[in-house]
Design an enzyme around this catalytic site. Structure first.
Site, PDB file in Angstrom:
ATOM      1  N   SER A 556      -8.093  -5.155   3.264  1.00 42.38           N
ATOM      2  CA  SER A 556      -7.408  -3.986   2.719  1.00 42.38           C
ATOM      3  C   SER A 556      -8.357  -2.999   2.037  1.00 42.38           C
ATOM      4  CB  SER A 556      -6.323  -4.430   1.728  1.00 42.38           C
ATOM      5  OG  SER A 556      -5.540  -3.335   1.326  1.00 42.38           O
ATOM      6  N   LEU A 557      -9.300  -2.456   2.807  1.00 37.47           N
ATOM      7  CA  LEU A 557     -10.255  -1.506   2.236  1.00 37.47           C
ATOM      8  C   LEU A 557      -9.572  -0.240   1.739  1.00 37.47           C
ATOM      9  CD1 LEU A 557     -13.344  -1.705   4.625  1.00 37.47           C
ATOM     10  CD2 LEU A 557     -12.864  -2.964   2.541  1.00 37.47           C
ATOM     11  N   ALA A 608     -14.321  -4.816   8.891  1.00 40.77           N
ATOM     12  CA  ALA A 608     -13.600  -3.917   7.992  1.00 40.77           C
ATOM     13  C   ALA A 608     -12.132  -3.856   8.394  1.00 40.77           C
ATOM     14  CB  ALA A 608     -14.212  -2.519   8.037  1.00 40.77           C
ATOM     15  N   GLU A 609     -11.257  -4.116   7.440  1.00 44.61           N
ATOM     16  CA  GLU A 609      -9.818  -3.958   7.672  1.00 44.61           C
ATOM     17  C   GLU A 609      -9.356  -2.726   6.887  1.00 44.61           C
ATOM     18  OE1 GLU A 609      -6.326  -7.141   7.481  1.00 44.61           O
ATOM     19  OE2 GLU A 609      -6.598  -6.115   5.568  1.00 44.61           O
ATOM     20  N   ASP A 610      -9.202  -1.632   7.579  1.00 41.56           N
ATOM     21  CA  ASP A 610      -8.849  -0.368   6.936  1.00 41.56           C
ATOM     22  C   ASP A 610      -7.812   0.350   7.784  1.00 41.56           C
ATOM     23  OD1 ASP A 610      -8.711   2.001   5.518  1.00 41.56           O
ATOM     24  OD2 ASP A 610     -10.529   2.825   6.418  1.00 41.56           O
TER      25      ASP A 610
END
Length: 896
Positions: A556-557, A608-610
């Site tokens: 959750s970036l 990256a989870e964005d």
């Protein structure tokens, strides 16, 4: 030869070079990060040397900036956006300023990310345990636990007595206790070997014999002044600083003269000494401005000393082993002891779980939480057996939650996961596992995302040694181990978490509204604070060094990148990525994290989870990017869920499927994609299998048509998701065989039931689920044997919304999907580039996968027709039943 008597400055900051103690006796691999040029008063140089150092620093900085372009990826992509370009340049300048600030306190970035080596609880090579904690708002610090009767005064550190430095780091020493009848060590600096379960290094030679051996083999005649009092210099310095007559505050320490003044004073003191047969050495200043002092020696003595080996061997031989220590001492804090840190603050006394604690019981039978001192004896400590596997060119990731991995209605353990689930993952054909909920959290219903203790594995699953065994066994089976890391926010708990850690000063988080997540009730880190960076960056390095973790998915970036926590409406305008709601400090933390991790551990994978797809996620940091290896395509699972729940089968858009799964073609090879993951863990969510065909085993009356539709779409969705996207694919535990039940963690709304917090592995004996699992295994073999993920991007040449057919080529492989719910095509033409014979190597409609077997075995081999179709020179006429997909491989090329 006389002893030195020099007043010395001292700091309890974790990286102060004058600390006489170390957290662990371990070698550290150095990485050539840019080092800060220190300007200390001890420089032994000519008067003009500082100016030369400044000139050299400028040159080094210019060399370091070569190849760095803060807006490089914008230029590469042809993006012209003045506001974003300006933002990236300002961010780059701020990052340079931040690194300068870091280098004032740390030798390099590696040291910045190695705080775990001294903070927290560590066994010292002498007979003691050292404890260090950061609490800048506290006035008093002590350790309380069952080892000292929970006394807040027995083991303490007081400000002004070298217990606390100017940065707010507290230092406490827990001395081991001498057993009854035992005498103190003869050597003041006696060291012990705690690593091995034998007395390695303890040869039984007495100190007198060892000194005689050193005198005969190493020391020259006339040096017996030093031999008779070998540790006099060090002992006097130690007593002067730490002894009862030493200064109690830093203000009482005198200023240290420069090297030249001290040398001249020593020469004046010894000008009348009688002649000596010791080697002649002297320090000469030749008067040159550019030169340092030269040491002039006798050539004969020089060769003689070069032939000598350092006397370290004699010192190592004096070290005693663990058995010798156990015989002489009892530990000041035994293994397994319960403890907390006690603070006195302006608002009163309080107790907290240490921030760097590595084993925590967050809530035991409704009682207050406490940390556990974890120092297992060598025979109980895990010894690593297997090497890390090499990072493959494509990733097939199996996402797991240890607690729900068992069939019983209980919380499963690390050991049960190792014994029962790892073999299943290996059989399934995945080459990596991604663990969620491993880091300690108080609230089990949060699935592990409200983390309370960032350095501790969750005690509800087992001990740290159990988790090491899990990772080691996974490596032994050829699988990488990734961790879903949550640095984007933290639990708001105070006793067991970091919130209001030192009472009056919220040291880890922003104060006010900025420190609170707007919707989740969690706390937001203060990423611009060097000490918070020290904590978070060290945490990443800790998991890699201590537990051999191979990569991280940063959860959750968008929660950390934006002050609105990513809950604002995004229109796609680039201005939204550089306006006043973007947290520049959070972005700089992510850049530092990727730079440090990839420099220290070149084979590490970062994901990256964005949900907002921030520009430059997977671009190099030197070109203005954030430096991740992969980014998660979060649009794909949302699309599939929307199709299954809200759109009739015949209205599915093939164009939308392709555009969503491909994502941004410029970053397609950096994309991680999945059909469904752990999101179904949210109460009320449903797995795709539950939506498609319900609980097959529990509903014998379910229609064959419904079952066939569900199984067909279940296979097709996964196959196209796996093969049309990037180089990484993810599946959540159980979804590979169509787990029909949702996941629901125990919470008040379900009376804390564990009925839905497990996996029904016995379903694999059911024909439907067994067939789905067989297909998933063969789909993974397609990725392994045919490199369907690691080949270049697919050539998508056939997308027909009216026919609901999609076809594309990836290397020699041809993929064709017919999503139409009713229309079958006996002879469907699809273009191919190479003329030749194409063989079906995977067919979703085979009976062994639960299909109807409508394509006969004799139809598996097809020969191309010399006709231009889909803009390609050749074509295939193939049978294409409804709701089926086939994978063809070019088996023989025909030359025309």
């Amino acid at each position: 030869m006389t002893s030195l008597s020099l007043p010395t400055q001292f700091s309890c900051h974790p990286n102060a070079s004058s600390l006489p103690f170390s957290s662990q006796n371990r070698a550290r691999n150095r990485v050539p990060f840019p080092k800060k040029k220190w300007r200390n008063r001890w420089r032994c140089s000519a008067s003009e040397q500082p100016q030369q150092h400044r000139t050299k620093k400028k040159k080094t900085q210019a060399e370091a900036d070569k190849g760095i372009d803060p807006v490089g990826f914008l230029t590469k992509l042809g993006i012209s956006h003045k506001q974003l370009s300006q933002f990236l340049r300002e961010r780059h300048k701020a990052l340079k300023d931040l690194k300068d600030e870091i280098f004032k306190r740390h030798l390099n970035l590696q040291e910045m990310a190695s705080g775990y080596e001294i903070l927290g609880m560590h066994r010292n090579v002498q007979h003691r345990v050292d404890f260090m904690e950061w609490a800048p708002g506290a006035r008093y610090c002590a350790l309380v636990g069952d080892f000292n009767g929970w006394s807040p005064t027995e083991n303490c550190a007081r400000e002004g007595h070298f217990g606390r430095d100017d940065y707010g780091y507290w230092f406490i020493i827990l001395e081991d206790k001498l057993r009854e009848g035992e005498k103190p060590d003869e050597l003041y600096f006696q060291q012990y070997n705690y690593v091995d379960d034998n007395d390695k290094g303890d040869s039984g030679v007495t100190i007198e014999e060892l000194f005689k051996k050193a005198n005969d083999e190493y020391w020259e005649p006339g040096e017996d002044r030093f031999i008779k009092s070998r540790y006099e210099v060090a002992a006097k310095l130690y007593e002067q600083i730490f002894g009862p007559n030493g200064p109690e505050t830093e203000e009482e320490l005198e200023e240290i003269p420069d090297a030249e003044t001290r040398y001249k004073a020593w020469k004046e003191q010894h000008k009348d000494d009688p002649p000596s047969n010791l080697p002649p050495f002297d320090v000469i200043d030749n008067g040159k401005e550019y030169d340092i002092y030269n040491v002039v020696d006798d050539p004969v003595w020089r060769e003689k000393f070069r032939a000598k080996k350092p006397p370290l061997a004699y010192w190592l031989e004096s070290r005693k082993g663990r058995k010798a220590w156990l015989k002489k001492y009892t530990p000041g804090i035994p293994h397994g002891s319960k403890y907390r840190v006690y603070f006195n603050t302006p608002d009163g006394p309080l107790e907290r779980i240490p921030a760097w604690a590595t084993y925590v019981l967050p809530d035991v039978d409704g009682k207050q939480a406490f940390a556990i001192h974890w120092e297992p004896p060598p025979e109980s400590a895990h010894r690593w057996k297997n090497m890390r596997p090499n990072v493959p060119k494509s990733l097939r990731i199996y996402e797991c939650h240890v607690g729900i991995s068992g069939s019983e209605q209980k919380i499963s353990s690390f050991n049960e996961f190792t014994e029962n689930v790892l073999p299943h993952i290996k059989e399934a054909g995945y080459n990596a596992i991604q663990l969620i909920g491993v880091v300690e959290h108080k609230d089990y219903s949060s699935v592990g995302y409200k983390v309370t203790n960032l350095y501790a594995t969750s005690s509800r699953y087992g001990t740290p040694e159990d988790f090491k065994r899990l990772v080691d066994e996974a490596h032994g089976q050829g699988m990488l181990v990734f961790l879903d890391i949550v640095h984007s926010y933290s639990a708001a708990d105070e006793m067991v978490g970091l919130s209001l850690f030192d009472g009056s000063n919220d040291c880890y988080f922003h104060t006010g509204k900025r420190g609170q997540h707007k919707y989740w009730g969690t706390r937001m880190f203060k990423y611009g604070d060097p000490d918070v960076l020290h904590f978070l960056l060290s945490n990443l390095n800790w998991w890699v060094v201590e537990y051999q973790i191979d990569g991280f998915q940063f959860h959750s970036l968008s929660s950390m990148i934006y002050t609105h926590n990513g809950f604002a409406s995004f229109t796609g305008d680039l201005e939204e990525y550089c306006n006043q709601y973007v947290d520049k400090d959070a972005l700089m933390y992510l850049i530092l994290a990727n730079e440090i991790l990839h420099a220290l551990h070149p084979n590490l994978v970062t994901i990256a989870e964005d949900a907002t797809y921030y520009p430059g996620l997977c671009e190099p940091t030197s070109q203005g990017g954030l430096g991740f290896d992969y980014y998660v395509n979060l649009s794909a699972p949302n699309m599939w869920l929307d199709f299954l729940e809200n759109i009739p089968d015949h209205e599915w858009s093939m164009s939308k499927i392709v555009s969503t799964l491909i994502g941004n073609r410029q970053y397609a090879d950096k994309m991680l994609v999945y059909a469904e993951n752990h999101s179904q863990s949210i109460s009320g969510g449903r797995s795709f299998a539950e939506i498609l065909f319900g609980a097959v085993k529990e509903d014998p009356l379910i229609s064959k048509t419904t079952l066939l539709r569900g199984c067909s779409l279940h296979k097709m969705i996964r196959l196209i998701t796996l093969t049309i996207g990037g180089r990484a694919y993810l599946n959540f535990m159980g979804n590979e065989f169509g787990h029909p039940k949702r996941i629901e963690f125990p919470m008040p709304s379900n009376n804390f039931s564990l009925a839905l917090a497990n996996r029904c592995w016995d379903l694999l004996e059911n024909e439907v689920h067994h067939d789905l699992f067989s297909f998933d295994k063969d789909m993974m073999k397609l990725g392994e044997n045919e490199r369907s993920l690691s080949r270049g991007l697919p050539n998508i040449h056939h997308v027909k919304d009216s026919a609901m057919v999609i076809s594309y080529m990836r290397g020699p492989l041809l993929f064709i999907f017919n999503f139409h719910p009713t229309n079958s095509y006996e002879g469907y033409y699809v273009g191919v580039e190479e003329a030749g014979e194409y063989q079906i190597i995977l067919n979703t409609d085979e009976t062994k996968y639960g299909g109807q077997g409508l394509i006969e075995e004799g139809q598996y081999l097809r020969r191309t027709i010399n006709r231009r179709v889909d803009g390609l020179r050749n074509c295939l006429e193939i049978p294409l039943p409804s709701r089926t997909a086939q994978v063809y491989k070019l088996s023989r090329i025909l030359r025309i």
